[in-house]
Design an enzyme around this catalytic site. Structure first.
Site, mmCIF file in Angstrom:
data_model
loop_
_atom_site.group_PDB
_atom_site.id
_atom_site.type_symbol
_atom_site.label_atom_id
_atom_site.label_comp_id
_atom_site.label_asym_id
_atom_site.label_seq_id
_atom_site.Cartn_x
_atom_site.Cartn_y
_atom_site.Cartn_z
ATOM 1 N NE ARG A 117 39.232 27.746 68.854
ATOM 2 C CZ ARG A 117 39.154 28.625 67.871
ATOM 3 N NH1 ARG A 117 39.869 28.454 66.769
ATOM 4 N NH2 ARG A 117 38.379 29.680 67.981
ATOM 5 C CB THR A 121 32.213 23.639 65.225
ATOM 6 O OG1 THR A 121 33.237 22.898 65.919
ATOM 7 C CG2 THR A 121 31.746 22.841 64.028
ATOM 8 C CG ASP A 212 46.734 27.746 66.508
ATOM 9 O OD1 ASP A 212 47.552 27.157 67.242
ATOM 10 O OD2 ASP A 212 45.661 27.226 66.150
ATOM 11 C CG ASP A 215 49.162 26.232 64.254
ATOM 12 O OD1 ASP A 215 49.259 25.034 64.592
ATOM 13 O OD2 ASP A 215 48.241 26.666 63.533
#
Length: 220
Positions: A117, A121, A212, A215
């Site tokens: 990802r 954007t 996330d 993460d």
């Protein structure tokens, strides 16, 4: 459309989205969302939740009759048909969902799709693809977060181009926008999720979400 966090094994929206309805799923999701949950615990919780999803997502697998003998008498039961299952985690976060499927279906084949990802954007970039034969198998695409739907749709398009005909998408958290986009591109693919969250924010992160996933999973 109800966009509040949802738990329900009932189909939502147009019938293509199936959301878990189990107190254990709600319990696990609350701890996954908690920003104080450490990576080791986060990984354990993700595994537990994926096991619940694996059971629910394979509800419609085909079976065939089998005659056996119990210690007391003959018995006609059912076993899974021998068509091999295929799971395809979307790297890297999708790796967290592999082991529960392997533990439940030891003969499963595993493919991999690498989609990264772009945080600016919010679109996916493909960097890896390795797949087994998909033509005769139910194929389960695994990705914890269904946010904009771009990565999931891209992965399903790729799987179809490689011969997949029986596709199921499995995620932990889905955003309404992501599901709508995925269903528009792939209306034939059912989606199984642990929860349906409220919305995406301006940066295409799911709210309330859990941050996330990759993460938090790997402590990066």
């Amino acid at each position: 459309m109800n966009t509040s966090p949802t738990s329900g094994t009932t189909s939502l929206l147009d019938g293509g989205l199936h959301v878990l309805n189990h107190p254990l799923a709600s319990h696990i999701m609350t701890h996954l969302r908690d920003k104080t949950t450490k990576p080791a615990t986060f990984r354990t919780l993700a595994t537990q939740l994926t096991l619940l999803l694996a059971v629910e997502a394979t509800r419609n697998l085909e079976t065939e009759p089998k005659s056996i003998e119990t210690p007391l008498e003959k018995f006609s039961g059912k076993i899974l048909k021998q068509d091999p299952l295929v799971i395809v985690p979307i790297l890297r976060a999708g790796l967290s969902m592999v082991q529960p499927f392997v533990d439940t279906f030891p003969d499963v084949s595993i493919g991999y799709i690498g989609l990264e990802r772009d945080h600016e954007t919010a679109k996916a970039r493909s960097y890896y693809c390795k797949l087994p034969d998909l033509n005769q198998s139910p194929v389960f695409a695994l990705d914890p977060m269904l946010a904009t739907g771009g990565s999931a749709s891209q992965a399903l398009t790729l799987l179809k181009s490689k011969g997949a005909k029986k596709l199921i998408f499995v995620c932990i958290v889905a955003a309404p926008e992501g599901y709508a986009a995925l269903h528009k591109d792939h209306p034939d693919v059912p989606v199984y999720a642990a929860c349906l969250d409220r919305e995406l924010n301006a940066k295409s992160y799911i709210l309330p979400g859990l941050g996330d996933f990759g993460d938090r999973l790997y402590g990066t």
